[in-house]
Design a protein around this motif. Structure first.
Motif, PDB file in Angstrom:
ATOM      1  N   ALA A 217     111.366  90.180  20.971  1.00  0.00           N
ATOM      2  CA  ALA A 217     112.477  89.267  20.611  1.00  0.00           C
ATOM      3  C   ALA A 217     113.900  89.779  20.980  1.00  0.00           C
ATOM      4  CB  ALA A 217     112.468  89.015  19.070  1.00  0.00           C
ATOM      5  N   GLU A 218     113.881  91.255  20.857  1.00  0.00           N
ATOM      6  CA  GLU A 218     115.206  91.973  21.391  1.00  0.00           C
ATOM      7  C   GLU A 218     115.486  91.799  22.844  1.00  0.00           C
ATOM      8  OE1 GLU A 218     115.640  96.116  20.081  1.00  0.00           O
ATOM      9  OE2 GLU A 218     117.634  96.108  20.738  1.00  0.00           O
ATOM     10  N   HIS A 219     114.589  92.180  23.406  1.00  0.00           N
ATOM     11  CA  HIS A 219     114.686  92.055  24.975  1.00  0.00           C
ATOM     12  C   HIS A 219     114.899  90.488  25.399  1.00  0.00           C
ATOM     13  CE1 HIS A 219     113.190  96.122  25.060  1.00  0.00           C
ATOM     14  NE2 HIS A 219     113.478  96.155  26.176  1.00  0.00           N
ATOM     15  N   ARG A 220     114.243  89.696  24.982  1.00  0.00           N
ATOM     16  CA  ARG A 220     114.327  88.156  25.401  1.00  0.00           C
ATOM     17  C   ARG A 220     115.313  87.710  24.954  1.00  0.00           C
ATOM     18  NH1 ARG A 220     111.036  84.617  21.740  1.00  0.00           N
ATOM     19  NH2 ARG A 220     112.821  85.246  20.637  1.00  0.00           N
ATOM     20  N   ASP A 221     115.983  87.896  23.741  1.00  0.00           N
ATOM     21  CA  ASP A 221     117.265  87.388  23.362  1.00  0.00           C
ATOM     22  C   ASP A 221     118.419  87.837  24.068  1.00  0.00           C
ATOM     23  OD1 ASP A 221     115.754  85.725  21.259  1.00  0.00           O
ATOM     24  OD2 ASP A 221     116.215  87.153  19.574  1.00  0.00           O
ATOM     25  N   LEU A 222     118.335  89.385  24.368  1.00  0.00           N
ATOM     26  CA  LEU A 222     119.594  89.656  24.896  1.00  0.00           C
ATOM     27  C   LEU A 222     119.441  89.285  26.276  1.00  0.00           C
ATOM     28  CD1 LEU A 222     121.869  91.901  25.165  1.00  0.00           C
ATOM     29  CD2 LEU A 222     119.696  93.763  25.750  1.00  0.00           C
ATOM     30  N   ALA A 223     118.268  89.055  26.794  1.00  0.00           N
ATOM     31  CA  ALA A 223     118.222  88.649  28.355  1.00  0.00           C
ATOM     32  C   ALA A 223     118.728  87.434  28.372  1.00  0.00           C
ATOM     33  CB  ALA A 223     116.868  88.872  28.939  1.00  0.00           C
ATOM     34  N   GLN A 224     118.256  86.430  27.264  1.00  0.00           N
ATOM     35  CA  GLN A 224     118.921  85.281  27.435  1.00  0.00           C
ATOM     36  C   GLN A 224     120.525  84.899  27.116  1.00  0.00           C
ATOM     37  OE1 GLN A 224     116.277  83.224  24.609  1.00  0.00           O
ATOM     38  NE2 GLN A 224     114.575  82.904  26.441  1.00  0.00           N
ATOM     39  N   ASP A 225     121.107  86.076  26.405  1.00  0.00           N
ATOM     40  CA  ASP A 225     122.522  85.960  26.228  1.00  0.00           C
ATOM     41  C   ASP A 225     123.175  86.379  27.390  1.00  0.00           C
ATOM     42  OD1 ASP A 225     122.257  85.376  23.543  1.00  0.00           O
ATOM     43  OD2 ASP A 225     122.478  87.712  22.939  1.00  0.00           O
ATOM     44  N   MET A 226     122.743  87.163  27.949  1.00  0.00           N
ATOM     45  CA  MET A 226     123.019  87.611  29.453  1.00  0.00           C
ATOM     46  C   MET A 226     123.059  86.777  30.505  1.00  0.00           C
ATOM     47  SD  MET A 226     121.780  91.475  29.194  1.00  0.00           S
ATOM     48  CE  MET A 226     122.315  92.060  30.954  1.00  0.00           C
ATOM     49  N   GLU A 227     122.031  85.666  30.609  1.00  0.00           N
ATOM     50  CA  GLU A 227     121.927  84.754  31.478  1.00  0.00           C
ATOM     51  C   GLU A 227     123.200  83.625  31.145  1.00  0.00           C
ATOM     52  OE1 GLU A 227     117.989  82.792  31.210  1.00  0.00           O
ATOM     53  OE2 GLU A 227     118.805  80.984  30.754  1.00  0.00           O
ATOM     54  N   GLN A 228     123.618  83.556  29.771  1.00  0.00           N
ATOM     55  CA  GLN A 228     124.599  82.489  29.439  1.00  0.00           C
ATOM     56  C   GLN A 228     126.021  83.223  29.985  1.00  0.00           C
ATOM     57  OE1 GLN A 228     124.055  79.503  28.460  1.00  0.00           O
ATOM     58  NE2 GLN A 228     121.886  80.181  28.818  1.00  0.00           N
ATOM     59  N   LEU A 229     126.176  84.494  29.649  1.00  0.00           N
ATOM     60  CA  LEU A 229     127.314  85.167  29.898  1.00  0.00           C
ATOM     61  C   LEU A 229     127.429  85.173  31.547  1.00  0.00           C
ATOM     62  CD1 LEU A 229     126.904  88.235  27.511  1.00  0.00           C
ATOM     63  CD2 LEU A 229     128.757  86.526  27.323  1.00  0.00           C
ATOM     64  N   ILE A 230     126.480  85.350  32.485  1.00  0.00           N
ATOM     65  CA  ILE A 230     126.665  85.108  33.725  1.00  0.00           C
ATOM     66  C   ILE A 230     126.992  83.787  34.294  1.00  0.00           C
ATOM     67  CG2 ILE A 230     125.372  85.285  36.139  1.00  0.00           C
ATOM     68  CD1 ILE A 230     123.910  87.601  34.665  1.00  0.00           C
ATOM     69  N   ARG A 231     126.404  82.683  33.371  1.00  0.00           N
ATOM     70  CA  ARG A 231     126.569  81.363  34.178  1.00  0.00           C
ATOM     71  C   ARG A 231     127.938  81.006  33.830  1.00  0.00           C
ATOM     72  NH1 ARG A 231     122.226  78.240  34.002  1.00  0.00           N
ATOM     73  NH2 ARG A 231     121.388  79.053  31.722  1.00  0.00           N
ATOM     74  N   LYS A 232     128.681  81.543  32.729  1.00  0.00           N
ATOM     75  CA  LYS A 232     129.926  81.094  32.369  1.00  0.00           C
ATOM     76  C   LYS A 232     130.976  81.370  33.201  1.00  0.00           C
ATOM     77  CE  LYS A 232     129.894  81.908  27.728  1.00  0.00           C
ATOM     78  NZ  LYS A 232     130.383  82.469  26.573  1.00  0.00           N
ATOM     79  N   VAL A 233     130.836  82.572  34.229  1.00  0.00           N
ATOM     80  CA  VAL A 233     131.623  83.136  35.229  1.00  0.00           C
ATOM     81  C   VAL A 233     131.821  82.454  36.352  1.00  0.00           C
ATOM     82  CG1 VAL A 233     132.557  85.084  36.537  1.00  0.00           C
ATOM     83  CG2 VAL A 233     131.389  85.223  34.079  1.00  0.00           C
ATOM     84  N   HIS A 234     130.892  82.161  37.007  1.00  0.00           N
ATOM     85  CA  HIS A 234     130.938  81.136  38.283  1.00  0.00           C
ATOM     86  C   HIS A 234     129.968  80.159  38.348  1.00  0.00           C
ATOM     87  CE1 HIS A 234     134.058  83.761  40.077  1.00  0.00           C
ATOM     88  NE2 HIS A 234     133.441  84.710  39.924  1.00  0.00           N
ATOM     89  N   GLY A 235     129.225  80.100  37.535  1.00  0.00           N
ATOM     90  CA  GLY A 235     128.299  78.834  37.291  1.00  0.00           C
ATOM     91  C   GLY A 235     126.769  78.954  37.963  1.00  0.00           C
ATOM     92  N   ARG A 236     126.654  80.313  38.230  1.00  0.00           N
ATOM     93  CA  ARG A 236     125.539  80.869  38.583  1.00  0.00           C
ATOM     94  C   ARG A 236     124.326  80.909  37.701  1.00  0.00           C
ATOM     95  NH1 ARG A 236     124.749  83.074  44.387  1.00  0.00           N
ATOM     96  NH2 ARG A 236     126.641  82.487  45.352  1.00  0.00           N
ATOM     97  N   THR A 237     123.054  80.724  38.085  1.00  0.00           N
ATOM     98  CA  THR A 237     122.014  80.771  37.261  1.00  0.00           C
ATOM     99  C   THR A 237     121.074  81.967  37.593  1.00  0.00           C
ATOM    100  OG1 THR A 237     121.943  78.422  37.030  1.00  0.00           O
ATOM    101  CG2 THR A 237     119.832  79.412  36.230  1.00  0.00           C
ATOM    102  N   TYR A 238     121.154  82.836  36.475  1.00  0.00           N
ATOM    103  CA  TYR A 238     120.216  84.103  36.842  1.00  0.00           C
ATOM    104  C   TYR A 238     119.310  83.691  35.647  1.00  0.00           C
ATOM    105  CZ  TYR A 238     123.728  86.960  39.394  1.00  0.00           C
ATOM    106  OH  TYR A 238     124.374  87.800  40.122  1.00  0.00           O
ATOM    107  N   VAL A 239     118.009  83.875  35.798  1.00  0.00           N
ATOM    108  CA  VAL A 239     117.046  83.433  35.081  1.00  0.00           C
ATOM    109  C   VAL A 239     116.156  84.676  34.389  1.00  0.00           C
ATOM    110  CG1 VAL A 239     114.678  82.308  34.927  1.00  0.00           C
ATOM    111  CG2 VAL A 239     116.508  81.329  36.424  1.00  0.00           C
ATOM    112  N   ALA A 240     116.319  84.584  33.043  1.00  0.00           N
ATOM    113  CA  ALA A 240     115.743  85.713  32.090  1.00  0.00           C
ATOM    114  C   ALA A 240     114.325  85.259  31.960  1.00  0.00           C
ATOM    115  CB  ALA A 240     116.359  85.568  30.812  1.00  0.00           C
ATOM    116  N   GLN A 241     113.514  86.464  32.380  1.00  0.00           N
ATOM    117  CA  GLN A 241     112.032  86.167  32.183  1.00  0.00           C
ATOM    118  C   GLN A 241     111.232  87.443  32.066  1.00  0.00           C
ATOM    119  OE1 GLN A 241     111.119  84.144  35.908  1.00  0.00           O
ATOM    120  NE2 GLN A 241     110.686  85.819  36.891  1.00  0.00           N
ATOM    121  N   GLN A 242     110.003  87.447  31.859  1.00  0.00           N
ATOM    122  CA  GLN A 242     109.338  88.623  31.599  1.00  0.00           C
ATOM    123  C   GLN A 242     109.042  89.278  33.250  1.00  0.00           C
ATOM    124  OE1 GLN A 242     105.966  89.036  28.908  1.00  0.00           O
ATOM    125  NE2 GLN A 242     104.956  90.673  30.224  1.00  0.00           N
TER     126      GLN A 242
END
Ligand code: 0X9
Ligand code: ZN
Length: 311
Positions: A217-242
């Motif tokens: 859960a820690e890894h998944r939630d952190l990766a998903q948070d980072m996905e949102q942080l990246i998207r907010k800057v220039h709108g690019r989608t980086y996908v969090a996954q295993q």
């Protein structure tokens, strides 16, 4: 950056020069350390950033296991520069009082030099193999479940792009990272690659999730948070996954730093999203926007690792 002028990207030489300069300009909080030597004898460098030597909270940021992934040198380098240039304001000041951030922007200098002068799309290091071919994939040479797969993304054939090497840690570049991690005991390790715009968490060697539910859960939630942080800057989608969802491989750095040391371990695949958008060849005008969009996510990672409760 000096001969980066030609390409807009660092070379082995200009990176060394810039890292040396950063250390000299910030002697109280930065130290340049040689952590090993490559197959061809090039020094491997890491910058230690932090006020104290005895902190127990440490993050490692690795770049450029794969020679052709030039953006994966620049993002870690710019992170180091940014931390040093902003070390007297929070949150950076607080982090550098509490802990340390180690940055090794170019794990594979021999391969990188080869991409600059000869073969732009070279991936591996420059190890001469016994069958006359050249190169081991440094991101298959780590010792957690090493060699357990025999497939085209994790190959035992020396001439293949993903050759795992004759044994775990056969490569001096990978041993240098191993020895640094063994000594410093990082709580988190972030490894930059390109391309595909992904935020990958272990496991890479199996489609089974990490067994420890809290860790998962820690890894998944952190990766998903980072996905949102990246998207907010220039709108690019980086996908969090295993990792294994991208494709299974054994012996990558994140499986080892998580599997062996329980470090929070992520692999980020930078720009672009696809081969059609340029793949490994990204104009230097994208270095800055790529760094901009990755900065909050890198900050999120550092913040999470340095400030999470001790386990
Ligand atoms: O194959 C790799 O080493 C990484 N991708 S790259 O295109 N930069 O070469 C991804 C490694 C992530 N781990 C797994 N997929 N297991
Ligand atoms: Zn890579």
């Amino acid at each position: 950056a000096t001969d980066a002028a030609a390409t807009g990207y660092h070379s082995v030489a200009s990176l060394e020069e810039d890292m040396r300069r950063l250390a000299e300009e910030h002697p109280e909080i930065a130290e340049l350390q040689q952590i090993g030597r490559s197959v061809e004898g090039r020094p491997l460098w890491a910058l230690r950033i932090g006020e104290r030597r005895d902190s127990t909270r440490k993050v490692a940021v690795l770049g450029c296991h794969h020679a052709r992934e030039w953006l994966a040198v620049e993002v870690p380098y710019l992170l180091a520069e940014h931390l040093l240039e902003n070390s007297s304001s929070d949150p950076v000041q607080r982090w550098l009082q509490q802990g340390e951030v180690w940055v090794a922007p170019m794990v594979n200098p021999d391969g990188h030099e080869y991409t600059r002068v000869d073969h732009r799309l070279w991936r591996k290091n420059r190890r001469p193999n016994r069958d006359g071919s050249v190169g081991v994939d440094p991101n298959r040479n780590y010792g957690y479940m090493w060699g357990s797969l025999d497939i085209n993304t994790s190959s035992h054939v020396p001439s293949d792009q993903t050759y795992v090497g004759p044994r775990a840690f056969s490569e001096p570049e990978v041993r240098a990272v191993r020895d640094l991690v063994a000594r410093e005991r990082f709580s988190g390790v972030l490894s930059y690659h390109s391309y595909s715009q992904l935020i990958l968490y272990p496991w890479g060697y199996t489609s089974e999730p990490i067994a420890d539910r809290d860790d998962f859960a820690e890894h998944r939630d952190l990766a998903q948070d980072m996905e949102q942080l990246i998207r907010k800057v220039h709108g690019r989608t980086y996908v969090a996954q295993q990792s294994s969802e991208l494709y299974p491989t054994a012996g990558d750095s994140s499986d080892w730093t998580y599997g062996e040391y329980d470090a929070v371990s992520l692999t980020i695949e930078l720009r672009p999203a696809s081969a059609e958008e340029g793949g490994f060849i990204v104009p230097s005008s994208e270095i800055q926007p790529c760094w901009e969009e990755n900065r909050p996510a890198a900050f999120g990672f550092i913040q999470h690792v340095l400030e999470r409760p001790e386990r």
